[in-house]
Design a protein around this motif. Structure first.
Motif, mmCIF file in Angstrom:
data_model
loop_
_atom_site.group_PDB
_atom_site.id
_atom_site.type_symbol
_atom_site.label_atom_id
_atom_site.label_comp_id
_atom_site.label_asym_id
_atom_site.label_seq_id
_atom_site.Cartn_x
_atom_site.Cartn_y
_atom_site.Cartn_z
ATOM 1 N N ARG A 39 -1.092 -4.513 1.198
ATOM 2 C CA ARG A 39 -2.141 -4.842 0.217
ATOM 3 C C ARG A 39 -1.600 -4.692 -1.209
ATOM 4 O O ARG A 39 -1.820 -5.542 -2.068
ATOM 5 C CB ARG A 39 -3.374 -3.960 0.429
ATOM 6 C CG ARG A 39 -4.189 -4.332 1.652
ATOM 7 C CD ARG A 39 -5.507 -3.565 1.712
ATOM 8 N NE ARG A 39 -5.325 -2.130 1.893
ATOM 9 C CZ ARG A 39 -5.170 -1.531 3.069
ATOM 10 N NH1 ARG A 39 -5.182 -2.238 4.189
ATOM 11 N NH2 ARG A 39 -5.031 -0.219 3.143
ATOM 12 N N TRP A 40 -0.905 -3.594 -1.435
ATOM 13 C CA TRP A 40 -0.346 -3.309 -2.755
ATOM 14 C C TRP A 40 0.675 -4.388 -3.145
ATOM 15 O O TRP A 40 0.662 -4.886 -4.270
ATOM 16 C CB TRP A 40 0.288 -1.912 -2.743
ATOM 17 C CG TRP A 40 1.015 -1.591 -3.987
ATOM 18 C CD1 TRP A 40 0.506 -1.040 -5.127
ATOM 19 C CD2 TRP A 40 2.413 -1.810 -4.239
ATOM 20 N NE1 TRP A 40 1.492 -0.910 -6.071
ATOM 21 C CE2 TRP A 40 2.668 -1.371 -5.534
ATOM 22 C CE3 TRP A 40 3.455 -2.336 -3.474
ATOM 23 C CZ2 TRP A 40 3.942 -1.441 -6.106
ATOM 24 C CZ3 TRP A 40 4.716 -2.402 -4.041
ATOM 25 C CH2 TRP A 40 4.947 -1.957 -5.332
ATOM 26 N N ALA A 41 1.585 -4.744 -2.241
ATOM 27 C CA ALA A 41 2.642 -5.720 -2.533
ATOM 28 C C ALA A 41 2.053 -7.061 -2.939
ATOM 29 O O ALA A 41 2.529 -7.703 -3.884
ATOM 30 C CB ALA A 41 3.564 -5.883 -1.321
ATOM 31 N N ARG A 42 1.019 -7.475 -2.245
ATOM 32 C CA ARG A 42 0.412 -8.780 -2.529
ATOM 33 C C ARG A 42 -0.252 -8.824 -3.908
ATOM 34 O O ARG A 42 -0.361 -9.883 -4.509
ATOM 35 C CB ARG A 42 -0.597 -9.141 -1.446
ATOM 36 C CG ARG A 42 0.083 -9.547 -0.144
ATOM 37 C CD ARG A 42 -0.920 -10.024 0.899
ATOM 38 N NE ARG A 42 -0.228 -10.543 2.048
ATOM 39 C CZ ARG A 42 0.084 -9.824 3.133
ATOM 40 N NH1 ARG A 42 -0.260 -8.547 3.202
ATOM 41 N NH2 ARG A 42 0.718 -10.366 4.147
ATOM 42 N N THR A 43 -0.704 -7.699 -4.412
ATOM 43 C CA THR A 43 -1.361 -7.671 -5.726
ATOM 44 C C THR A 43 -0.403 -7.295 -6.854
ATOM 45 O O THR A 43 -0.815 -7.255 -8.007
ATOM 46 C CB THR A 43 -2.560 -6.695 -5.725
ATOM 47 O OG1 THR A 43 -2.089 -5.385 -5.422
ATOM 48 C CG2 THR A 43 -3.612 -7.115 -4.722
ATOM 49 N N ASN A 44 0.857 -7.014 -6.519
ATOM 50 C CA ASN A 44 1.823 -6.595 -7.540
ATOM 51 C C ASN A 44 3.064 -7.491 -7.594
ATOM 52 O O ASN A 44 4.133 -7.053 -8.036
ATOM 53 C CB ASN A 44 2.219 -5.134 -7.322
ATOM 54 C CG ASN A 44 1.115 -4.201 -7.750
ATOM 55 O OD1 ASN A 44 0.927 -3.935 -8.925
ATOM 56 N ND2 ASN A 44 0.340 -3.727 -6.779
ATOM 57 N N ASP A 45 2.908 -8.719 -7.133
ATOM 58 C CA ASP A 45 3.976 -9.728 -7.239
ATOM 59 C C ASP A 45 5.269 -9.319 -6.546
ATOM 60 O O ASP A 45 6.363 -9.682 -6.988
ATOM 61 C CB ASP A 45 4.258 -10.068 -8.714
ATOM 62 C CG ASP A 45 3.027 -10.606 -9.424
ATOM 63 O OD1 ASP A 45 2.282 -11.388 -8.791
ATOM 64 O OD2 ASP A 45 2.803 -10.255 -10.594
ATOM 65 N N ILE A 46 5.170 -8.583 -5.460
ATOM 66 C CA ILE A 46 6.339 -8.226 -4.666
ATOM 67 C C ILE A 46 6.528 -9.312 -3.612
ATOM 68 O O ILE A 46 5.607 -9.627 -2.857
ATOM 69 C CB ILE A 46 6.170 -6.841 -4.003
ATOM 70 C CG1 ILE A 46 5.940 -5.759 -5.061
ATOM 71 C CG2 ILE A 46 7.359 -6.519 -3.113
ATOM 72 C CD1 ILE A 46 7.068 -5.556 -6.042
#
Length: 166
Positions: A110-117
């Protein structure tokens, strides 16, 4: 079980958690007792991580509010690698096999998808069958082998280089 991002107030408990995981886990990078970071140093590291858009630390907290696992994701620090991140995970032995690793990785997704990873990577000792099974379950693929990359109890071991693309 609660999965959440770490705060600086967790520095002491996080330091102790990492040390305990390293004492229990056979395949962590550091040997038991090798970690020298103090809670004050860990607190500064947590503060630095919190300032970076492409890095985070997630912790698993049991019903008694005791930290029992963590997943650190450290982002690239150049313009050309800021879309990538390296993952380190550790869970206390008595809490393994309870789905905590899956929950930590779900939080990471979830975090990666919202932080351009766009790319997450990790290394894992080839004999760490439970770890490899978790990583594959969470969508990681083996990219290659790092030969003779780690020595555990006097034995030279290979590691898989694994990644997940978003």
């Amino acid at each position: 079980m609660v999965i959440r991002e770490i705060t600086t107030d967790d520095a002491y408990a996080f330091t102790e958690l990492m040390k305990q995981v390293e004492n229990e886990a056979e395949y962590m990078l550091m040997e038991p007792g090798e970690r020298k970071g103090t809670p004050e140093q860990i607190k500064k590291w947590v503060e630095q991580i919190g300032k970076k858009k492409n890095s985070a630390i997630f912790v698993a907290e049991n019903e008694d509010k005791i930290l029992v696992g963590y997943l650190a994701v450290i982002g690239g620090d150049t313009i050309r690698t800021k879309h990538t991140a390296y993952v380190i995970i550790g869970i206390l032995e008595e809490y393994t096999g309870q789905g905590i690793g899956t929950k930590l990785f779900q939080s990471l997704d979830r975090w990666a998808r919202t932080n351009d990873i766009l790319r997450i990577e990790l290394t894992v000792v080839i004999e760490n069958f439970a770890g490899i099974a978790l990583y594959k379950k969470m969508g990681f693929e083996v990219e290659g082998v790092k030969r003779n990359s780690i020595i555990v109890k006097g034995e030279i071991l290979d590691q898989y280089y694994m990644s997940k693309l978003y």
